[in-house]
Motif scaffolding. Structure first.
Motif, PDB file in Angstrom:
ATOM      1  N   ARG A 180      -3.973   5.023 -17.452  1.00 50.02           N
ATOM      2  CA  ARG A 180      -4.805   5.693 -16.506  1.00 50.02           C
ATOM      3  C   ARG A 180      -5.569   4.603 -15.465  1.00 50.02           C
ATOM      4  N   LYS A 181      -6.155   3.523 -16.224  1.00 47.03           N
ATOM      5  CA  LYS A 181      -6.642   2.218 -15.459  1.00 47.03           C
ATOM      6  C   LYS A 181      -5.733   1.774 -14.943  1.00 47.03           C
ATOM      7  N   ARG A 182      -4.363   1.441 -15.201  1.00 47.68           N
ATOM      8  CA  ARG A 182      -3.373   0.775 -14.731  1.00 47.68           C
ATOM      9  C   ARG A 182      -3.070   1.427 -13.446  1.00 47.68           C
ATOM     10  N   SER A 183      -2.768   2.835 -13.429  1.00 47.04           N
ATOM     11  CA  SER A 183      -2.435   3.600 -12.499  1.00 47.04           C
ATOM     12  C   SER A 183      -3.517   3.619 -11.424  1.00 47.04           C
ATOM     13  N   GLN A 184      -4.719   3.596 -11.824  1.00 44.81           N
ATOM     14  CA  GLN A 184      -5.888   3.672 -10.986  1.00 44.81           C
ATOM     15  C   GLN A 184      -5.971   2.345 -10.056  1.00 44.81           C
ATOM     16  N   LYS A 185      -5.783   1.104 -10.726  1.00 47.97           N
ATOM     17  CA  LYS A 185      -5.659   0.053 -10.178  1.00 47.97           C
ATOM     18  C   LYS A 185      -4.615  -0.008  -9.034  1.00 47.97           C
ATOM     19  N   THR A 186      -3.165   0.240  -9.509  1.00 42.28           N
ATOM     20  CA  THR A 186      -2.274   0.354  -8.605  1.00 42.28           C
ATOM     21  C   THR A 186      -2.630   1.158  -7.213  1.00 42.28           C
ATOM     22  N   LEU A 187      -3.241   2.275  -7.482  1.00 43.41           N
ATOM     23  CA  LEU A 187      -3.581   3.315  -6.322  1.00 43.41           C
ATOM     24  C   LEU A 187      -4.505   2.577  -5.587  1.00 43.41           C
ATOM     25  N   GLU A 188      -5.688   1.662  -6.271  1.00 44.11           N
ATOM     26  CA  GLU A 188      -6.421   0.969  -5.314  1.00 44.11           C
ATOM     27  C   GLU A 188      -5.914  -0.083  -4.539  1.00 44.11           C
ATOM     28  N   VAL A 189      -4.930  -0.666  -4.899  1.00 45.92           N
ATOM     29  CA  VAL A 189      -4.333  -1.712  -4.514  1.00 45.92           C
ATOM     30  C   VAL A 189      -3.343  -1.241  -3.010  1.00 45.92           C
ATOM     31  N   SER A 190      -2.907  -0.187  -3.403  1.00 48.33           N
ATOM     32  CA  SER A 190      -2.119   0.715  -2.526  1.00 48.33           C
ATOM     33  C   SER A 190      -3.079   1.193  -1.362  1.00 48.33           C
ATOM     34  N   GLU A 191      -4.011   1.576  -1.701  1.00 48.59           N
ATOM     35  CA  GLU A 191      -5.045   2.126  -0.593  1.00 48.59           C
ATOM     36  C   GLU A 191      -5.535   0.814   0.036  1.00 48.59           C
ATOM     37  N   GLN A 192      -5.911  -0.094  -0.367  1.00 53.10           N
ATOM     38  CA  GLN A 192      -6.256  -1.132   0.234  1.00 53.10           C
ATOM     39  C   GLN A 192      -5.210  -1.861   1.166  1.00 53.10           C
ATOM     40  N   ARG A 193      -3.934  -1.842   0.767  1.00 53.48           N
ATOM     41  CA  ARG A 193      -2.795  -2.385   1.486  1.00 53.48           C
ATOM     42  C   ARG A 193      -2.664  -1.319   2.664  1.00 53.48           C
ATOM     43  N   ASN A 194      -2.700   0.001   2.543  1.00 53.74           N
ATOM     44  CA  ASN A 194      -2.488   0.826   3.643  1.00 53.74           C
ATOM     45  C   ASN A 194      -3.659   0.855   4.711  1.00 53.74           C
ATOM     46  N   ARG A 195      -4.962   0.734   4.044  1.00 57.24           N
ATOM     47  CA  ARG A 195      -5.859   0.331   4.993  1.00 57.24           C
ATOM     48  C   ARG A 195      -5.845  -0.701   5.917  1.00 57.24           C
ATOM     49  N   LEU A 196      -5.379  -1.850   5.249  1.00 61.77           N
ATOM     50  CA  LEU A 196      -5.271  -3.117   6.188  1.00 61.77           C
ATOM     51  C   LEU A 196      -4.270  -2.903   7.056  1.00 61.77           C
ATOM     52  N   LEU A 197      -3.006  -2.036   6.868  1.00 57.85           N
ATOM     53  CA  LEU A 197      -1.852  -2.039   7.628  1.00 57.85           C
ATOM     54  C   LEU A 197      -2.666  -1.044   8.865  1.00 57.85           C
ATOM     55  N   VAL A 198      -3.304  -0.040   8.666  1.00 53.64           N
ATOM     56  CA  VAL A 198      -3.738   0.792   9.816  1.00 53.64           C
ATOM     57  C   VAL A 198      -4.807   0.070  10.541  1.00 53.64           C
ATOM     58  N   GLU A 199      -5.705  -0.532   9.851  1.00 50.86           N
ATOM     59  CA  GLU A 199      -6.668  -1.123  10.567  1.00 50.86           C
ATOM     60  C   GLU A 199      -6.066  -2.110  11.747  1.00 50.86           C
ATOM     61  N   ASN A 200      -5.252  -2.888  11.204  1.00 52.73           N
ATOM     62  CA  ASN A 200      -4.776  -4.189  11.946  1.00 52.73           C
ATOM     63  C   ASN A 200      -3.279  -3.486  12.660  1.00 52.73           C
ATOM     64  N   ALA A 201      -2.746  -2.332  12.811  1.00 53.15           N
ATOM     65  CA  ALA A 201      -1.733  -1.974  13.518  1.00 53.15           C
ATOM     66  C   ALA A 201      -2.004  -2.217  14.978  1.00 53.15           C
ATOM     67  N   ASN A 202      -0.836  -2.573  15.791  1.00 55.38           N
ATOM     68  CA  ASN A 202      -0.958  -2.676  17.232  1.00 55.38           C
ATOM     69  C   ASN A 202      -0.612  -1.392  17.991  1.00 55.38           C
ATOM     70  N   GLU A 203      -0.773  -0.325  17.146  1.00 57.58           N
ATOM     71  CA  GLU A 203      -0.831   0.948  17.726  1.00 57.58           C
ATOM     72  C   GLU A 203      -1.843   1.813  17.234  1.00 57.58           C
ATOM     73  N   GLY A 204      -2.164   2.684  18.257  1.00 60.70           N
ATOM     74  CA  GLY A 204      -3.446   3.625  17.979  1.00 60.70           C
ATOM     75  C   GLY A 204      -3.002   4.550  16.854  1.00 60.70           C
ATOM     76  N   ILE A 205      -3.773   4.839  15.828  1.00 59.92           N
ATOM     77  CA  ILE A 205      -3.496   5.701  14.800  1.00 59.92           C
ATOM     78  C   ILE A 205      -4.601   6.545  14.759  1.00 59.92           C
ATOM     79  N   MET A 206      -4.486   7.920  14.789  1.00 61.26           N
ATOM     80  CA  MET A 206      -5.652   9.047  14.545  1.00 61.26           C
ATOM     81  C   MET A 206      -5.162   9.883  13.673  1.00 61.26           C
ATOM     82  N   VAL A 207      -6.273  10.614  13.114  1.00 57.53           N
ATOM     83  CA  VAL A 207      -5.882  11.960  12.199  1.00 57.53           C
ATOM     84  C   VAL A 207      -6.872  12.997  13.046  1.00 57.53           C
ATOM     85  N   VAL A 208      -6.121  13.924  13.605  1.00 57.52           N
ATOM     86  CA  VAL A 208      -6.583  14.903  14.339  1.00 57.52           C
ATOM     87  C   VAL A 208      -6.812  16.074  13.668  1.00 57.52           C
TER      88      VAL A 208
END
Length: 302
Positions: A180-208
């Motif tokens: 459970r802890k390993r999966s949680q850590k993997t999820l946190e890393v994935s979320e952090q990676r996705n957040r970096l991609l979204v925040e640094n993307a060169n196109e506008g990304i929105m949730v409507v």
């Protein structure tokens, strides 16, 4: 025969013995007999003292039945269960407990908690709390198995006391939460990676969602700010208000087709209208996604 042996001077090894009989209502009753040789009217005799120990026997049998019942729970439990003395030595462990740590029961009984804790000093206060009469509830710490692997466990423990309330040990149940802890850590890393991609993307990304922009990345904010809108405008205005009136029907129609699950080219162009009437051409790509438990649209904007 027993009486005759007593009369002949052969004193039995157990001068007291228990027997079981039945009362008037056929209720089983227990008695304890003590036989004492003496002389009666010049002849050898045996004085028999009988004491009713029914309540004591019933209590003993109830305790025995309780022990047997809980012994089954202890042995068959899929949760690791350990019993420790006040010196934190292993006194008992069920099968799940030996499986968790990889040691045999005999090996564990020669060990103490410190032999398996990865950081004995860190858990001293927790065990001190137990030995003073407190409890451990969902206490998380790490243990080292016999093969050297480190596992993370959730520990629920309580003190064991004698008849006078004195703490004589501890009973602990442990659940392995390593995966459970390993999966949680993997999820946190994935979320952090996705957040970096979204925040640094060169196109506008929105949730409507519900017609409102629920989330814009920095590039989307930059695009809308270039059209003269403030962050307050972006948070409060309907998404359709950023679209040229002549293109709104097309954008809304595409959105409805997407909701209906139709297959079509999700990339199309429309005109965005600025706060002061400026018009800019945009390219939009969209997909459906859940957001906070409700349907929403993920919009990529250039």
């Amino acid at each position: 025969e027993r009486y005759q042996k007593i009369l002949d001077g052969e004193w039995p090894q157990s001068p007291r013995r228990a027997y079981k009989g039945f009362g008037r209502e056929q209720r089983p009753r227990w008695g304890e007999i003590q036989e004492i040789p003496f002389t009666w009217e010049g002849k050898p005799a045996v004085m028999t003292l009988i004491q009713d120990i029914t309540e004591q026997k019933e209590t003993e049998e109830a305790l025995k039945a309780s022990e047997e019942r809980y012994r089954g729970i202890f042995d068959e439990s899929v949760v690791a269960i350990y019993v420790f003395d006040t010196k934190k030595k292993f006194i008992n462990a069920n099968q799940a407990g030996t499986d968790l740590l990889g040691y045999s029961r005999e090996e564990l009984l020669s060990m103490s908690i410190g032999d398996v804790d990865t950081n004995p000093a860190a858990v001293l206060s927790a065990y001190a709390e137990l030995l003073s009469g407190g409890r451990l509830i969902n206490y998380e710490h790490s243990l080292r198995r016999k093969d050297g692997t480190i596992i993370t466990v959730l520990n629920n423990s309580r003190p064991l006391t004698d008849a006078n309330g004195k703490v004589v040990g501890m009973l602990s149940t442990l659940i392995d939460i390593t995966e459970r802890k390993r999966s949680q850590k993997t999820l946190e890393v994935s979320e952090q990676r996705n957040r970096l991609l979204v925040e640094n993307a060169n196109e506008g990304i929105m949730v409507v969602q519900d017609g409102i922009i629920k989330f814009p990345n920095p590039k989307a904010l930059d695009i809308l700010k270039h059209l003269g809108y403030t962050e307050q405008d972006i948070e409060t205005q309907l998404f359709m208000e950023f679209i040229h009136p002549e293109d709104r029907q097309m954008v809304l129609g595409s959105h409805l087709r997407r909701l209906a699950g139709e297959e079509f080219d999700h990339i199309y162009q429309f005109r965005a209208v600025g706060k002061h009437g400026e018009i800019r051409w945009m390219e939009l790509n969209a997909a459906l996604l859940p957001w906070d438990g409700k349907p929403a649209t993920l919009v990529f904007l250039n």
